[in-house]
Design an enzyme around this catalytic site. Sequence first.
Site, mmCIF file in Angstrom:
data_model
loop_
_atom_site.group_PDB
_atom_site.id
_atom_site.type_symbol
_atom_site.label_atom_id
_atom_site.label_comp_id
_atom_site.label_asym_id
_atom_site.label_seq_id
_atom_site.Cartn_x
_atom_site.Cartn_y
_atom_site.Cartn_z
ATOM 1 N N TYR A 144 -6.703 35.160 0.865
ATOM 2 C CA TYR A 144 -7.577 34.712 0.461
ATOM 3 C C TYR A 144 -9.066 34.397 0.318
ATOM 4 O O TYR A 144 -9.374 33.456 0.110
ATOM 5 C CB TYR A 144 -7.704 33.839 1.985
ATOM 6 C CG TYR A 144 -8.158 32.369 2.952
ATOM 7 C CD1 TYR A 144 -8.012 31.152 2.418
ATOM 8 C CD2 TYR A 144 -9.764 32.696 3.811
ATOM 9 C CE1 TYR A 144 -8.358 30.069 2.559
ATOM 10 C CE2 TYR A 144 -9.963 31.196 3.963
ATOM 11 C CZ TYR A 144 -9.408 30.329 3.654
ATOM 12 O OH TYR A 144 -9.909 29.033 3.694
ATOM 13 N N GLY B 298 -7.699 16.530 3.335
ATOM 14 C CA GLY B 298 -8.169 15.576 2.464
ATOM 15 C C GLY B 298 -7.405 14.454 3.298
ATOM 16 O O GLY B 298 -8.225 13.757 2.238
#
Length: 332
Positions: A196, A43
């Site tokens: 996950y 990010g």
Amino acid sequence: MSSSTSPLPYGRHTTGSQVASDNASNIAGKIVLTTGVSPSGTGALFVETIAKYNPAFLILAGRSAAKVEATAAKIQSINPAVKTRVLILDLTSQSSVRRAAADVNSWTDVPHIDVLCNNAGIMAGPYRKTAEGIELQFGVNHIAHFLFTNLLISKILAAPKPRIVNISSDGHRLSGIRFDDHSFSDGKTYNQWIGYSQSKSANILFTKSLAEKLGSKGLWTFSVHPGVLMSTSLVGDLNEDDFKDLKQLDKAVGDPLGEEDVEFDVKTEDEMISTHVAAAFDPRLEAAEWNGVYLDDTNVAEEKLRPTVKGEGDGQRLWELSEKLVGEQFKY
């Protein structure tokens, strides 16, 4: 259904820097909100790369004010003309998600959001739960982003050509949505990689649902597999044994990654964000056939989707389960 001709002239070794440069005019003037922008993560790499091309406003969301402020300072050093704002967002708590969304909705200097990049995530940790009692990976990677996105949808749809980018993973290959036991019997049946995988399948299904429900209102949305990079904060405390366990699971389901002589295809940092940038800004994706698709290696990659995300009606079932888990309905 997408056609067989991919729309982008990119591939496995394309860098985020190249895609950002190619899309400089599409980045300029945009208001972009990105979750998960701690230093060294994808990010942060994403927002630092696009900062060079004069976005109007970068809203940086994360749990740790100090970490997010460090990324904001880096952006200011790259391009002082870019306006930034730190948004405290703790994805382990729906109360925090609601507070953060309310803050954004109250900002009069943010009339719309051109791009929401749901980048934050956790991977394969021990069994833990959110404040609401949801298995943490499902709760953080999907449920919190589901809530955050829907609470911001009016401000997103106010943009001229709004986009939502959900960061998923090829890791969706191991499990679809465990509709009857999404929290693994309170941990009794938990496997970190299956957890996950469930959350990454959810990211893909959520993306397709958004396209189906809101594409007619001008929304473009894409799910992204960035690739594998061992140096990001996502890897955290995972060790060699954890990845051996992953290969055993791949072997058990007959995936090529489970073969002993197959290694993970590790990307550079710049390669890791190329698909982020394309999904957020490249106008060549703006055709009806591409809305809601899965991207990998900086291009459309629907052929890489596994059966875990192809169940009939699973997108709507997930939407309804997500509404139940956040205690609110979002009808479009």
